[in-house]
Design a protein around this motif. Structure first.
Motif, PDB file in Angstrom:
ATOM      1  N   ARG A  21     -19.502 -60.814   2.750  1.00 47.31           N
ATOM      2  CA  ARG A  21     -18.915 -60.695   4.089  1.00 47.31           C
ATOM      3  C   ARG A  21     -19.985 -60.366   5.130  1.00 47.31           C
ATOM      4  NH1 ARG A  21     -16.587 -56.560   7.157  1.00 47.31           N
ATOM      5  NH2 ARG A  21     -14.970 -57.312   8.584  1.00 47.31           N
ATOM      6  N   ALA A  22     -20.916 -59.475   4.792  1.00 51.21           N
ATOM      7  CA  ALA A  22     -21.973 -59.115   5.739  1.00 51.21           C
ATOM      8  C   ALA A  22     -22.890 -60.300   6.018  1.00 51.21           C
ATOM      9  CB  ALA A  22     -22.774 -57.934   5.196  1.00 51.21           C
ATOM     10  N   LEU A  23     -23.214 -61.063   4.992  1.00 55.59           N
ATOM     11  CA  LEU A  23     -24.060 -62.237   5.179  1.00 55.59           C
ATOM     12  C   LEU A  23     -23.339 -63.291   6.019  1.00 55.59           C
ATOM     13  CD1 LEU A  23     -25.526 -62.523   1.574  1.00 55.59           C
ATOM     14  CD2 LEU A  23     -26.685 -61.622   3.592  1.00 55.59           C
ATOM     15  N   ALA A  24     -22.054 -63.476   5.753  1.00 52.81           N
ATOM     16  CA  ALA A  24     -21.272 -64.425   6.546  1.00 52.81           C
ATOM     17  C   ALA A  24     -21.193 -63.979   7.998  1.00 52.81           C
ATOM     18  CB  ALA A  24     -19.881 -64.586   5.950  1.00 52.81           C
ATOM     19  N   ALA A  25     -21.022 -62.677   8.216  1.00 49.15           N
ATOM     20  CA  ALA A  25     -20.951 -62.155   9.578  1.00 49.15           C
ATOM     21  C   ALA A  25     -22.252 -62.385  10.328  1.00 49.15           C
ATOM     22  CB  ALA A  25     -20.620 -60.657   9.548  1.00 49.15           C
ATOM     23  N   ALA A  26     -23.372 -62.455   9.586  1.00 47.20           N
ATOM     24  CA  ALA A  26     -24.674 -62.713  10.208  1.00 47.20           C
ATOM     25  C   ALA A  26     -24.947 -64.197  10.385  1.00 47.20           C
ATOM     26  CB  ALA A  26     -25.775 -62.079   9.362  1.00 47.20           C
TER      27      ALA A  26
END
Length: 275
Positions: A36-41
């Motif tokens: 999720r954090a990578l997708a948010a970035a």
């Protein structure tokens, strides 16, 4: 302080635009939070796990948030499944920029002489052999893109811990394999770092879910009690670990390789009584 989703997005917004990230063991816990954090970035994310229903649900949740995400079933201890995972990822998304080796299991809580050989072999197969296999098949693609590998180790890879011989050995191997890969692949433009979480508010491998309620409650109480003796006095939220992984995957950490980063509330900086 735990950032809300909007804060998380603003922190890393756009830093991974155009990048493809593969996260193993991403159906829940730290892996799901990392995806999720990578997708948010801005990354396109591939979620790999043996837990098919949970993995597909994670990918769907990310797509509902506007991300490009897909699930691929994979047992990281199986070389043919890992080879297929990498081939499918690159065939579908064109390349690979980030590999997060997160898949791991805890194994049985026993002293070494009480441990069955099969238990030892299974923990090492997933935690260390699995990392080797994923790295083996990902590195040619990462070299093509001057990519990044982030390995999820553990504070148990830095210290001894009670009744965890296979887990400690496997995570100690992850720590030093991270350093070794940084040496070999830095000249090829690939950065390799590791994150060592301490007590994290997650039920790794669903261990407590398989206990009867009184045992599960006692296990959680012991864990929270140990975490309370750390300098920060609590367990981490999975997002607090995931944000460090996202930082290491981004150009914000461009001069970091071979680094072993603790995200542990200070537990390895002090003596934790009554383990």
């Amino acid at each position: 302080m735990i950032l809300n989703p909007e804060g998380e997005r603003s922190l890393m917004l756009g830093q991974l635009n155009g990048r493809v990230a593969l996260v193993t063991g991403a159906s829940g816990g730290i892996g799901r939070a990392t995806a999720r954090a990578l997708a948010a970035a801005g990354a396109q994310v591939v979620i790999a796990d043996v837990e098919v229903a949970a993995g597909e649900e994670t990918a769907l949740a990310l797509r509902d948030e506007g991300a490009t995400a897909q699930f691929i079933a994979c047992d990281v201890s199986d070389p043919e499944e890992v080879r297929a995972l990498l081939e499918q990822t690159v065939a579908t998304l064109g390349h690979l920029d980030v590999l997060v080796n997160n898949a791991g299991i805890a194994g049985s809580a026993k002293r070494l002489h009480e441990l069955e050989v099969d238990d030892w072999d299974r923990v090492l197969a997933v935690n260390l052999r699995g990392l080797f296999l994923c790295a083996k098949y990902a590195l040619p693609h990462l070299m093509n893109r001057r990519g990044v590998m982030v390995n999820i180790a553990s504070t148990y890879g830095l210290i001894g811990a009670p009744q965890a011989p296979a887990y400690c050995a496997s995570k100690g191997g992850v720590v030093n394999l991270t350093r070794q890969l940084a040496v070999d692949y830095g000249p090829s433009g690939v950065r390799v770092n590791a994150v060592c979480p301490g007590y994290v508010d997650t039920d790794m491998g669903g261990q407590r879910s398989r206990m009867v309620p009184p045992q599960a409650a006692a296990a959680l109480e012991r864990r929270e009690g140990n975490a309370a003796r750390q300098p920060l006095g609590r367990q981490a939220h999975v997002d607090e670990v995931a944000r460090v992984v996202a930082f290491l995957a981004s150009e914000s950490s461009s001069f970091m390789t071979g680094s072993i980063v603790t995200v542990d509330g200070g537990c390895t900086s002090t003596f934790n009584y009554n383990q």
